[in-house]
Design a protein around this motif. Structure first.
Motif, short mmCIF file in Angstrom:
data_model
loop_
_atom_site.label_atom_id
_atom_site.label_comp_id
_atom_site.label_asym_id
_atom_site.label_seq_id
_atom_site.Cartn_x
_atom_site.Cartn_y
_atom_site.Cartn_z
N UNK A 1 32.94 14.17 -56.01
CA UNK A 1 32.19 12.98 -56.07
C UNK A 1 31.37 12.79 -54.68
N UNK A 2 30.16 12.62 -54.67
CA UNK A 2 29.53 12.43 -53.51
C UNK A 2 28.67 13.85 -53.04
N UNK A 3 29.25 14.95 -53.61
CA UNK A 3 28.62 16.02 -53.24
C UNK A 3 27.99 16.81 -54.52
N UNK A 4 26.72 16.73 -54.46
CA UNK A 4 26.10 17.44 -55.87
C UNK A 4 25.05 18.36 -55.69
N UNK B 1 21.01 21.86 -48.23
CA UNK B 1 21.36 21.16 -47.28
C UNK B 1 22.58 21.68 -46.42
N UNK B 2 22.39 22.11 -44.94
CA UNK B 2 23.37 22.72 -44.38
C UNK B 2 24.67 21.90 -44.20
N UNK B 3 24.69 20.50 -44.17
CA UNK B 3 25.70 19.66 -43.98
C UNK B 3 26.73 19.95 -45.27
N UNK B 4 26.16 20.40 -46.43
CA UNK B 4 27.17 20.50 -47.44
C UNK B 4 28.15 21.58 -47.52
N UNK B 5 28.21 22.44 -46.57
CA UNK B 5 28.55 24.03 -46.60
C UNK B 5 29.79 24.00 -45.48
#
Length: 266
Positions: free
Chosen positions: A176-179, A193-197
């Motif tokens: 949830x919140x990371x799609x 998006x680098x912030x996802x990893x």
């Protein structure tokens, strides 16, 4: 041997029974080795002879070997280039920056490609080192890391476990919140998006072809309905097993736009 029935229609390679020895099964009617394997017609002989099952490589092994040898000779200007590009310590495809068009790792580094293909069967395991202990992903996502060095890696020696790990990571990327719609968006950067990893969760492990295909289907599904073209009208299976056929034209189809109804008719 059982007889092979051939229709009166023009023969095709695919119509030959698999029971016949493959070298013989390639040739039927006007299809012959002399006509199809002739390298004067191209690097794959006469391309009209081939389909998905009967290929130049399978039907013309001698000519295919000649082409492969000559192509490999033309890959590199010097032995130094070959050593740099075919170095499997850089990856299971050598140095990926070297390859373009017909010049691939498999074509230009045939000995190394054969090593990569078969290492998990023999070369990886010696001196008491076994796949049972080294590839055990219960010990970690890289199995037992004490087994590996620059050449003999988890990726090389444990291909089945590599697939299992990749699948497990891919299936657990999104919460949830990371799609994927947000994280795999190439407008946010070449790796999304680098912030996802973080850690094993990265663009390559999470934004797979399967994920991009699902995103493509989602985008299409969001634009299925416009004006008088509605879900109720088009997805009504009383009009047929694919709803109203008048509604559909690529990329819009019943399967994509009517997923709930699709489940009831399959």
């Amino acid at each position: 041997a059982p007889a092979t029935t051939v229709s009166s229609a023009s023969p095709t390679l695919a119509s030959v029974t698999p029971a016949v020895a493959f070298s013989e099964a390639c040739w039927l009617g006007q299809l012959s080795a002399n006509a199809c394997c002739d390298l004067r017609k191209g690097l794959r002989g006469e391309t009209r002879c081939w389909d998905n099952q009967f290929t130049f490589e399978r039907c013309c092994p001698q000519e295919a070997a000649i082409v492969a040898t000559e192509l490999e000779k033309s890959c590199f200007a010097s032995s130094v280039g070959r050593q740099a590009c075919c170095d499997v310590r850089k990856g299971l495809q050598g140095d990926p920056a070297c390859w373009d068009g017909p010049f691939t790792f498999e074509a230009c580094c045939r000995a190394e490609a054969a090593f990569v293909k078969n290492a998990h069967k023999d070369a990886c395991w010696f001196g008491g080192v076994s796949s049972a202990s080294c590839c055990d992903i219960g010990r970690g996502l890289q199995g037992d890391t004490r087994c590996w060095d620059d050449v003999f890696t988890f990726e090389l020696c444990c291909p089945e476990e590599v697939v299992a790990v990749k699948t497990a990571i891919e299936d657990s990327c999104w919460i949830e919140g990371i799609s994927p719609k947000f994280c795999c968006d190439l407008r946010r950067g070449p790796k999304g998006d680098p912030a996802c990893w973080t850690g094993v969760y990265n663009f390559d492990s999470c934004c797979t072809p399967k994920v991009f295909k699902a995103l493509e289907m989602e985008t299409i599904r969001e634009t299925c309905w416009l004006g008088e073209i509605t879900h109720d009208m088009c997805c009504d299976i009383r009009k047929g097993p694919r709803g109203d056929p008048g509604c559909w034209s690529p990329p819009y189809d019943f399967q994509t736009c009517c997923p709930a109804e699709m489940e009831t008719v399959t």
